[in-house]
Design a protein around this motif. Structure first.
Motif, mmCIF file in Angstrom:
data_model
loop_
_atom_site.group_PDB
_atom_site.id
_atom_site.type_symbol
_atom_site.label_atom_id
_atom_site.label_comp_id
_atom_site.label_asym_id
_atom_site.label_seq_id
_atom_site.Cartn_x
_atom_site.Cartn_y
_atom_site.Cartn_z
ATOM 1 N N VAL A 204 0.837 -1.202 0.000
ATOM 2 C CA VAL A 204 0.000 0.000 0.000
ATOM 3 C C VAL A 204 0.872 1.253 0.000
ATOM 4 C CG1 VAL A 204 -1.707 1.315 1.315
ATOM 5 C CG2 VAL A 204 -1.939 -1.162 1.107
ATOM 6 N N VAL A 205 1.970 1.212 0.729
ATOM 7 C CA VAL A 205 2.928 2.335 0.696
ATOM 8 C C VAL A 205 3.425 2.555 -0.731
ATOM 9 C CG1 VAL A 205 5.262 3.024 1.373
ATOM 10 C CG2 VAL A 205 3.673 2.165 3.093
ATOM 11 N N ALA A 206 3.810 1.473 -1.397
ATOM 12 C CA ALA A 206 4.315 1.576 -2.771
ATOM 13 C C ALA A 206 3.226 2.065 -3.722
ATOM 14 C CB ALA A 206 4.850 0.214 -3.224
ATOM 15 N N MET A 207 2.006 1.540 -3.571
ATOM 16 C CA MET A 207 0.921 1.951 -4.456
ATOM 17 C C MET A 207 0.585 3.423 -4.261
ATOM 18 S SD MET A 207 -2.857 0.235 -5.018
ATOM 19 C CE MET A 207 -3.438 0.602 -3.362
ATOM 20 N N THR A 208 0.600 3.894 -3.017
ATOM 21 C CA THR A 208 0.345 5.314 -2.756
ATOM 22 C C THR A 208 1.402 6.191 -3.420
ATOM 23 O OG1 THR A 208 -0.654 4.747 -0.617
ATOM 24 C CG2 THR A 208 0.004 7.031 -0.959
ATOM 25 N N ALA A 209 2.653 5.792 -3.314
ATOM 26 C CA ALA A 209 3.730 6.562 -3.941
ATOM 27 C C ALA A 209 3.601 6.526 -5.463
ATOM 28 C CB ALA A 209 5.089 6.006 -3.511
ATOM 29 N N MET A 210 3.253 5.366 -6.013
ATOM 30 C CA MET A 210 3.108 5.241 -7.465
ATOM 31 C C MET A 210 1.942 6.078 -7.982
ATOM 32 S SD MET A 210 5.404 3.416 -8.999
ATOM 33 C CE MET A 210 4.583 2.927 -10.522
ATOM 34 N N VAL A 211 0.805 6.029 -7.283
ATOM 35 C CA VAL A 211 -0.357 6.821 -7.697
ATOM 36 C C VAL A 211 -0.027 8.310 -7.625
ATOM 37 C CG1 VAL A 211 -2.708 7.476 -7.058
ATOM 38 C CG2 VAL A 211 -2.059 5.067 -7.097
ATOM 39 N N SER A 212 0.635 8.723 -6.559
ATOM 40 C CA SER A 212 1.006 10.136 -6.427
ATOM 41 C C SER A 212 1.922 10.571 -7.565
ATOM 42 C CB SER A 212 1.704 10.365 -5.086
ATOM 43 O OG SER A 212 0.863 10.015 -4.012
ATOM 44 N N ALA A 213 2.954 9.781 -7.839
ATOM 45 C CA ALA A 213 3.893 10.129 -8.904
ATOM 46 C C ALA A 213 3.210 10.156 -10.261
ATOM 47 C CB ALA A 213 5.055 9.135 -8.922
ATOM 48 N N SER A 214 2.329 9.188 -10.522
ATOM 49 C CA SER A 214 1.650 9.120 -11.818
ATOM 50 C C SER A 214 0.711 10.299 -12.019
ATOM 51 C CB SER A 214 0.882 7.798 -11.920
ATOM 52 O OG SER A 214 0.165 7.720 -13.130
ATOM 53 N N LEU A 215 -0.078 10.621 -10.982
ATOM 54 C CA LEU A 215 -1.021 11.733 -11.109
ATOM 55 C C LEU A 215 -0.294 13.073 -11.222
ATOM 56 C CD1 LEU A 215 -3.797 10.665 -8.547
ATOM 57 C CD2 LEU A 215 -3.805 10.433 -11.039
ATOM 58 N N LEU A 216 0.783 13.239 -10.504
ATOM 59 C CA LEU A 216 1.567 14.474 -10.623
ATOM 60 C C LEU A 216 2.190 14.593 -12.003
ATOM 61 C CD1 LEU A 216 3.330 14.490 -7.130
ATOM 62 C CD2 LEU A 216 1.572 16.092 -7.917
ATOM 63 N N GLN A 217 2.618 13.471 -12.556
ATOM 64 C CA GLN A 217 3.196 13.484 -13.902
ATOM 65 C C GLN A 217 2.156 13.894 -14.946
ATOM 66 O OE1 GLN A 217 4.339 9.704 -15.901
ATOM 67 N NE2 GLN A 217 6.427 10.517 -15.901
ATOM 68 N N GLN A 218 0.895 13.571 -14.674
ATOM 69 C CA GLN A 218 -0.180 13.935 -15.598
ATOM 70 C C GLN A 218 -0.650 15.372 -15.422
ATOM 71 O OE1 GLN A 218 -3.363 11.036 -15.333
ATOM 72 N NE2 GLN A 218 -1.910 9.328 -15.198
ATOM 73 N N GLY A 219 -0.105 16.072 -14.434
ATOM 74 C CA GLY A 219 -0.399 17.491 -14.269
ATOM 75 C C GLY A 219 -1.488 17.829 -13.285
ATOM 76 N N LEU A 220 -1.972 16.882 -12.473
ATOM 77 C CA LEU A 220 -3.004 17.177 -11.490
ATOM 78 C C LEU A 220 -2.437 18.036 -10.361
ATOM 79 C CD1 LEU A 220 -4.436 14.795 -13.022
ATOM 80 C CD2 LEU A 220 -5.466 14.227 -10.800
ATOM 81 N N PRO A 221 -3.262 18.907 -9.766
ATOM 82 C CA PRO A 221 -2.786 19.750 -8.660
ATOM 83 C C PRO A 221 -2.321 18.891 -7.482
ATOM 84 C CG PRO A 221 -4.899 20.531 -9.492
ATOM 85 C CD PRO A 221 -4.655 19.206 -10.143
ATOM 86 N N ALA A 222 -1.309 19.370 -6.797
ATOM 87 C CA ALA A 222 -0.720 18.605 -5.698
ATOM 88 C C ALA A 222 -1.729 18.337 -4.587
ATOM 89 C CB ALA A 222 0.500 19.346 -5.145
ATOM 90 N N LEU A 223 -2.586 19.320 -4.272
ATOM 91 C CA LEU A 223 -3.562 19.128 -3.205
ATOM 92 C C LEU A 223 -4.545 18.018 -3.552
ATOM 93 C CD1 LEU A 223 -4.687 20.039 -0.502
ATOM 94 C CD2 LEU A 223 -6.070 21.754 -1.718
ATOM 95 N N LEU A 224 -5.006 17.981 -4.797
ATOM 96 C CA LEU A 224 -5.920 16.923 -5.226
ATOM 97 C C LEU A 224 -5.239 15.563 -5.184
ATOM 98 C CD1 LEU A 224 -8.631 16.021 -6.388
ATOM 99 C CD2 LEU A 224 -7.756 16.570 -8.682
ATOM 100 N N VAL A 225 -3.983 15.518 -5.567
ATOM 101 C CA VAL A 225 -3.224 14.258 -5.520
ATOM 102 C C VAL A 225 -3.090 13.774 -4.083
ATOM 103 C CG1 VAL A 225 -0.976 13.199 -5.953
ATOM 104 C CG2 VAL A 225 -1.976 14.739 -7.658
ATOM 105 N N LEU A 226 -2.847 14.712 -3.159
ATOM 106 C CA LEU A 226 -2.742 14.336 -1.747
ATOM 107 C C LEU A 226 -4.031 13.711 -1.239
ATOM 108 C CD1 LEU A 226 -0.807 17.254 0.010
ATOM 109 C CD2 LEU A 226 -0.121 14.859 -0.122
ATOM 110 N N VAL A 227 -5.159 14.311 -1.598
ATOM 111 C CA VAL A 227 -6.455 13.789 -1.152
ATOM 112 C C VAL A 227 -6.692 12.395 -1.714
ATOM 113 C CG1 VAL A 227 -8.945 14.128 -1.251
ATOM 114 C CG2 VAL A 227 -7.437 16.082 -0.847
ATOM 115 N N ILE A 228 -6.437 12.224 -3.014
ATOM 116 C CA ILE A 228 -6.650 10.913 -3.643
ATOM 117 C C ILE A 228 -5.739 9.868 -3.018
ATOM 118 C CG2 ILE A 228 -6.442 9.625 -5.810
ATOM 119 C CD1 ILE A 228 -7.207 12.198 -7.281
ATOM 120 N N ALA A 229 -4.469 10.235 -2.828
ATOM 121 C CA ALA A 229 -3.504 9.285 -2.262
ATOM 122 C C ALA A 229 -3.889 8.879 -0.841
ATOM 123 C CB ALA A 229 -2.111 9.886 -2.284
#
Length: 329
Positions: free
Chosen positions: A82-107
């Motif tokens: 789950v730690v790895a998946m959270t980091a992967m989802v965060s990195a992927s969404l940030l790479q796609q240009g989503l706002p950091a705050l939204l990425v934090l909430v999703i993660a």
């Protein structure tokens, strides 16, 4: 009866049995630190201790969540994935240009949602936690590879700032934001276990689930809650790990669940549940960190020898704590 025997008897009567493993861990930690100071002059630098917290802040947060689970007599093997998946989802969404705050909430929603599902499966279908969380581990690890087969770098400004931000004193000693977040999680968890109904229910269920059920305690709801808490702590740990590495990788945090369980048990929490403290878990994480630091200062052992020595020392600590606990019975 001699005065020494009377004094020892008074000490035994004053120290609750459940606190003995924590005190043993504290004593061992002080001994290890003393050995480091005596062998290496630089080991006495305050920054060395700060670095232990910086390097293990994410592990401490995940271990706090595992403490809740083990206190109820359960186990959660999915935390590393789950730690790895959270980091992967965060990195992927940030790479796609989503706002950091939204990425934090999703993660932050990923971990507790998966933990809630696992808790429901454990309670309603009466499946062993080992099997359910093992399935969760495979699912989360598979999702990491599904997102990307290689590492995803993080260049977002917010993530970079959080990674590089240092909070220090005029002498040059500093800690990272992740350490402060880890301390906040420890404080909240300790308060929850000590002063809330959820904390009392956790200890009661770990002590005797059948008695807790007969007393009318919400056994099922509490079990679901602790796996949800563990998932939330894993998600926070994943974010802190992404701050630490500024990347997400499908094979990151492999085996972390074993390190987390070791830290919790070394910290004095009984695997069968009902006894343990968050403060002990923090001491267990420090033991792991100091062992790693000692071997790093030595400089003559490769990574495999590091794992061997850590495994041997952890086994010795567990045995020693067990022997100390028996003497106080």
């Amino acid at each position: 009866m001699s005065s020494a025997a009377l004094t020892l008897g008074r000490i035994r009567s004053r120290v609750p049995r459940r606190q003995v493993p924590v005190l043993a861990t504290l004593a061992l930690l002080l001994v290890m630190y003393g050995i480091g100071v005596s062998q290496y002059r630089a080991f006495s630098n305050v920054q060395v201790i700060f670095n232990v917290f910086i390097d293990n802040g994410f592990l401490l947060v995940v271990a706090v969540g595992m403490t809740f689970v083990i206190l109820t007599g359960g186990i959660d093997l999915s935390v590393g994935a789950v730690v790895a998946m959270t980091a992967m989802v965060s990195a992927s969404l940030l790479q796609q240009g989503l706002p950091a705050l939204l990425v934090l909430v999703i993660a932050l929603l990923i971990g507790p949602f998966l933990g809630f599902l696992m808790g429901c499966a454990i309670h309603f279908f009466e499946i062993q936690p080992f099997i359910v969380t093992l399935a969760g581990m495979f699912f989360a690890r598979g999702m990491c590879t599904f997102i990307s087969g290689s590492s995803i770098p993080i260049t977002d400004g917010f993530w970079t700032t959080m990674s590089q931000q240092r909070i220090g004193d005029p002498r040059g000693n500093f800690v990272s934001i992740s350490v402060l977040i880890a301390f906040a999680v420890v404080a909240i968890a300790a308060w929850t276990l000590a002063y809330t109904r959820l904390g009392r229910n956790v200890y009661a269920i770990g002590g005797n689930p059948q008695s807790a059920l007969l007393m009318g305690l919400p056994v099922g709801r509490t079990r679901i809650a602790v796996y949800t808490i563990s998932g939330l702590c894993s998600a926070i740990g994943g974010i802190l790990l992404s701050f630490y590495t500024l990347s997400g990788a499908p094979l990151i945090a492999v085996g972390m669940e074993l390190d987390v369980i070791a830290a919790v048990v070394i910290g004095g929490t009984v695997l069968t549940g009902g006894s343990g403290y968050v403060f002990g878990t923090m001491l267990g994480v420090l033991v792991l960190g100091v062992i790693q630091t000692l071997i790093t200062f030595d400089g003559s052992l490769n990574s495999w020898w590091t794992k061997i020595v850590i495994g041997g020392l952890l086994f010795a600590f567990i045995l020693l704590q067990r022997l100390v606990g028996i003497r106080f019975k």
